[in-house]
Design an enzyme around this catalytic site. Structure first.
Site, PDB file in Angstrom:
ATOM      1  N   GLY A 248       0.748  -1.246   0.000  1.00 54.68           N
ATOM      2  CA  GLY A 248       0.000   0.000   0.000  1.00 54.68           C
ATOM      3  C   GLY A 248       0.775   1.292   0.000  1.00 54.68           C
ATOM      4  CB  CYS A 361     -15.330   1.512 -30.454  1.00 55.66           C
ATOM      5  SG  CYS A 361     -14.428   1.145 -31.941  1.00 55.66           S
ATOM      6  CE1 TYR A 390      -1.992  -3.939  -8.559  1.00 56.37           C
ATOM      7  CE2 TYR A 390      -0.997  -1.863  -7.942  1.00 56.37           C
ATOM      8  CZ  TYR A 390      -1.370  -3.148  -7.619  1.00 56.37           C
ATOM      9  OH  TYR A 390      -1.105  -3.645  -6.370  1.00 56.37           O
TER      10      TYR A 390
HETATM   11  C1  LIG Z   1      -2.860  -5.284  -3.578  1.00 56.62           C
HETATM   12  C2  LIG Z   1      -2.253  -5.919  -2.412  1.00 56.62           C
HETATM   13  C3  LIG Z   1      -0.917  -5.682  -2.115  1.00 56.62           C
HETATM   14  C4  LIG Z   1      -0.055  -4.720  -2.892  1.00 56.62           C
HETATM   15  O1  LIG Z   1      -0.506  -3.406  -2.767  1.00 56.62           O
HETATM   16  P1  LIG Z   1       0.343  -2.196  -3.386  1.00 56.62           P
HETATM   17  O2  LIG Z   1      -0.509  -1.017  -3.158  1.00 56.62           O
HETATM   18  O3  LIG Z   1       0.548  -2.492  -4.813  1.00 56.62           O
HETATM   19  O4  LIG Z   1       1.628  -2.148  -2.628  1.00 56.62           O
HETATM   20  C5  LIG Z   1      -0.363  -6.355  -1.046  1.00 56.62           C
HETATM   21  N1  LIG Z   1      -1.097  -7.227  -0.305  1.00 56.62           N
HETATM   22  C6  LIG Z   1      -2.401  -7.476  -0.572  1.00 56.62           C
HETATM   23  C7  LIG Z   1      -3.122  -8.438   0.261  1.00 56.62           C
HETATM   24  C8  LIG Z   1      -3.007  -6.828  -1.626  1.00 56.62           C
HETATM   25  O5  LIG Z   1      -4.313  -7.071  -1.878  1.00 56.62           O
END
Ligand SMILES: *Cc1c(COP(=O)(O)O)cnc(C)c1O
Length: 431
Positions: A248, A361, A390
């Site tokens: 995150g 489109c 992503y």
């Molecule tokens: C998406 C996710 C991550 C990675 O999140 P980032 O924002 O890309 O660092 C890590 N652990 C879990 C469980 C996730 O769903």
């Protein structure tokens, strides 16, 4: 430039890791994903160095595969000493096909089917991050059949609302991920897990969301997990040896975004955890992070070729490119902001305001709206920065547009890591 691996060369072109973007476009075609391997390695080291400095032995970082999954990424993260987080058998398969050791894989997912569970057990994944009671039951029965003791973490929901988009916020109580602490259900989840003879409960996992900029949210998460862990020790005598805090950490996409101090944040989280543990007389657990975006996002650049430049009189100017939502659906999904530049004239003033549209489109097929760049002509190469996370992972074949190639650059050399899809690839599954 937004990141130090990007520069403008003598020809006035954008250079990525020292390589002329126009040469890459010429040699490999467009649209093209370019991934700077050296930058990926640097990002891994930022995590592992900070973790090594302030967290107990055995703490570490798992690369969240879902951000960018292809065979070539795994040897890179493996050689840096990262583990891997996988959310599907497809990701486990890809990691193993690249030689990544199964015991360093953590298997996630809200709905692991019976087949998924069997697949991952047979592959020998090191740890399951168990999401719910149903999964717990099937995992126990399949582990028993194989006579194995399976390590697990329990995914709990801490009930936090970090300041991020609802679509990528996963830590609230009302979510489909994990079992909530607040409602008391996580306690029952642990009780149930501890009763399973073939499961070894290493600790707890929670993931509060994505694109988070402040350490505060992670400290709040630590507080809630620790309070829960202490209560469970007092109740069941169970002591968790692992806290997996998920991923995150935010990434800077545009000039106005902050640059997240990852090392500083990890130190802040570690201090917070140690203080909390000391106060509660709880042994400091090993801590795992699961960074995805912050490992690969800023290492990626997408190159396109300009098609048309169109002025809708009295409204706005459009620039169309040879890709779009099929290789980068993030604008369509989240209205994500991107830095876009004219790689053919990277030294020119960005004095032209325009909207970058793709070739589908679909009126939502846009990469950026009302951004400024040096006015392009048909044939100019356009670069969209910070597309490592992503983008390829979310790409699709809508309008039967083949997925682009992906090139890795390192030490001034470029190598093809994913070839461009062909029309035959598009019909390969069709009987
Ligand atoms: C998406 C996710 C991550 C990675 O999140 P980032 O924002 O890309 O660092 C890590 N652990 C879990 C469980 C996730 O769903």
């Amino acid at each position: 430039m937004l990141y130090s691996n990007l520069s403008v060369n003598d020809a006035g072109h954008l250079a990525i890791g020292g390589i002329d973007a126009l040469d890459l476009a010429e040699r490999f075609g467009t649209p093209l994903y370019v991934l700077d391997e050296d930058m990926v390695r640097e990002n891994c080291r930022t995590y592992l160095t900070a973790i090594g400095e302030c967290l107990p032995e055995g703490s570490g970082a798992l690369y969240a595969s879902k951000a960018l999954c292809f065979k070539g990424i795994y040897p890179v993260v493996e050689s840096e000493g990262m583990g891997v987080d996988a959310v599907s058998p497809g990701e486990i398969y890809t990691a193993r096909a690249a030689g990544f050791p199964a015991e360093r894989i953590y298997f996630h997912g809200t709905n692991k089917t019976d087949d998924d569970i069997r697949y991952a057990l047979n592959a020998g994944v090191g740890c399951f991050v168990v999401d719910n009671f149903n999964e717990l039951a099937v995992l126990q029965s399949e582990a028993a059949k194989r006579g194995v003791m399976q390590r697990v973490l329990l995914r709990v929901t801490v009930g936090l609302d970090p300041h991020t988009l609802a679509a990528i916020n996963t830590g609230r109580v009302d979510s489909q991920f994990g079992i909530p602490i607040e409602t008391g259900q996580a306690e029952g989840f642990l009780f149930e897990a501890l009763a399973q003879p073939n499961l070894q409960v290493d600790g707890f996992h929670s993931h509060i969301g994505s694109q988070i900029f402040e350490a505060d949210s992670f400290c709040d998460q630590v507080d809630i997990m620790l309070r829960f862990a202490v209560a469970m020790r007092d109740k069941f005598g169970y002591v968790a040896s692992v806290f997996n805090l998920g991923g995150g950490f935010g990434v800077r996409y545009v000039e106005s975004d902050d640059q997240v101090d990852i090392a500083g944040n990890i130190h802040a989280i570690a201090e917070h955890l140690s203080a909390g543990c000391a106060a509660a007389g709880y042994p400091v657990p090993r801590v795992l992070f699961e960074p995805g975006r912050s490992i690969v996002a800023n290492a990626g650049t997408t190159l396109y070729t300009t098609g048309g430049i169109k002025t809708v009189e009295g409204y706005r100017d459009y620039v169309t490119v040879d890709g779009g939502m099929t290789d980068n659906p993030r604008y369509a999904l989240y209205k994500s902001a991107y830095t876009v530049l004219n790689a053919s004239h990277a030294d020119a003033e960005p004095d032209f305001t325009c909207t970058i549209a793709g070739r589908c489109c679909e009126s939502g097929d846009r990469i950026a709206e009302d951004i400024s760049m040096a006015r392009p002509e048909r044939g100019d190469v356009i670069a969209v920065l910070v597309t490592g996370a992503y983008n390829y992972a979310m790409s699709m074949n809508y309008n039967r547009i083949p997925r682009p190639a992906l090139v890795m650059v390192s030490g001034g050399e470029a190598r093809l890591a994913v070839r461009r899809q062909t029309f035959d690839d598009l019909i390969a599954c069709e009987l």
